[in-house]
Design a protein around this motif. Sequence first.
Motif, mmCIF file in Angstrom:
data_model
loop_
_atom_site.group_PDB
_atom_site.id
_atom_site.type_symbol
_atom_site.label_atom_id
_atom_site.label_comp_id
_atom_site.label_asym_id
_atom_site.label_seq_id
_atom_site.Cartn_x
_atom_site.Cartn_y
_atom_site.Cartn_z
ATOM 1 N N HIS A 147 -11.492 -12.217 -1.917
ATOM 2 C CA HIS A 147 -11.573 -11.353 -1.799
ATOM 3 C C HIS A 147 -12.215 -10.083 -2.386
ATOM 4 C CE1 HIS A 147 -8.273 -11.938 -4.191
ATOM 5 N NE2 HIS A 147 -8.207 -10.513 -4.287
ATOM 6 N N CYS A 148 -12.736 -8.866 -1.329
ATOM 7 C CA CYS A 148 -13.268 -7.491 -2.122
ATOM 8 C C CYS A 148 -12.169 -7.117 -1.509
ATOM 9 C CB CYS A 148 -14.679 -7.654 -1.853
ATOM 10 S SG CYS A 148 -15.403 -7.555 -0.120
ATOM 11 N N VAL A 149 -12.500 -5.890 -2.116
ATOM 12 C CA VAL A 149 -11.391 -4.977 -0.995
ATOM 13 C C VAL A 149 -11.980 -3.428 -1.911
ATOM 14 C CG1 VAL A 149 -8.883 -3.388 -2.048
ATOM 15 C CG2 VAL A 149 -9.614 -5.967 -2.639
ATOM 16 N N CYS A 164 0.209 -1.185 0.272
ATOM 17 C CA CYS A 164 -0.266 -0.437 -0.321
ATOM 18 C C CYS A 164 0.666 1.235 -0.337
ATOM 19 C CB CYS A 164 -1.025 0.463 1.131
ATOM 20 S SG CYS A 164 -1.577 1.219 1.451
ATOM 21 N N LYS A 169 -6.316 0.872 2.301
ATOM 22 C CA LYS A 169 -7.341 0.272 1.636
ATOM 23 C C LYS A 169 -8.195 -1.325 3.043
ATOM 24 C CE LYS A 169 -6.908 -0.222 -2.718
ATOM 25 N NZ LYS A 169 -7.759 -0.093 -4.348
ATOM 26 N N ARG A 170 -9.309 -1.337 2.872
ATOM 27 C CA ARG A 170 -9.997 -2.264 3.358
ATOM 28 C C ARG A 170 -9.890 -3.795 2.880
ATOM 29 N NH1 ARG A 170 -16.037 -3.145 5.436
ATOM 30 N NH2 ARG A 170 -16.731 -1.688 3.734
ATOM 31 N N LEU A 171 -10.399 -4.575 2.988
ATOM 32 C CA LEU A 171 -10.495 -6.391 2.611
ATOM 33 C C LEU A 171 -11.308 -7.099 3.710
ATOM 34 C CD1 LEU A 171 -7.146 -5.599 2.564
ATOM 35 C CD2 LEU A 171 -7.342 -7.733 -0.143
#
Length: 242
Positions: free
Chosen positions: A216-218, A140, A145-147
């Motif tokens: 995963h989603c981001v 990063c 970022k959030r996963l």
Amino acid sequence: LLASAPGWTPFARFSDFEYLRTRCGHRRVLVKALGLVDKERRRVFVSDPELKLPLVDYLEMVEATERDGAHCPFYLGKVSLRSELPELNQDLEAAAHAWPLGPLAPCFGELIPQGVFTYFGVGRQVTATHFDPNENLLCCLSGSKRLWLYPPSDAEFLYPSPSSDGSRASAPPFQLHEELPQAVRGTFADVARTRGPVEVRLEAGDAFYLPVGWWHCVEGSHDRNMILNFWMRVHPAKRHER
């Protein structure tokens, strides 16, 4: 971790828009455009990049979003530096000796032939739930970022889409089953059976190992957010164990 390596110049340079304009602003870059807006007014991008536009134009859109909240319809996501932004790829190669994650290289196989990728967005852009076929080290560089992570064993509960070779989920990202609208809870009933999600938050300077096959989603931060993806083949010894 990344900020503690002063010789690794990409950490500071790739977040500097004046540097980007001077170094590679003339390049036309691939962006994601196909998406939908969720209940939190985030744009969820559901495909790989399909349009090209000048990098300088994209930088202006990012600045407009940061300045006055203007909607940014594009996401510079899944872009190979080697093919799209070769000047930045040269910067990476020149600073390879100082890459702080270099000592981890023996744990992985070779970097994929396409080289290092970048994901660079603004306005809380979201990538739909999916998995990658390679090991991944995420670095990063700016923003956050959030996963949400799900183990490979959750695949059958995330409704993989046949049209995406099974690597993308149809289940809405960043929504627990009880948070889904009543009208679609029955459609995605098995989401309640997942063992995830595990939430991870990355800030500028953080690095994260994402194992092959993990769903995963981001979500990016409202301000500019950029990561570098070092996708690498599974180490031969690890393939043998699997």
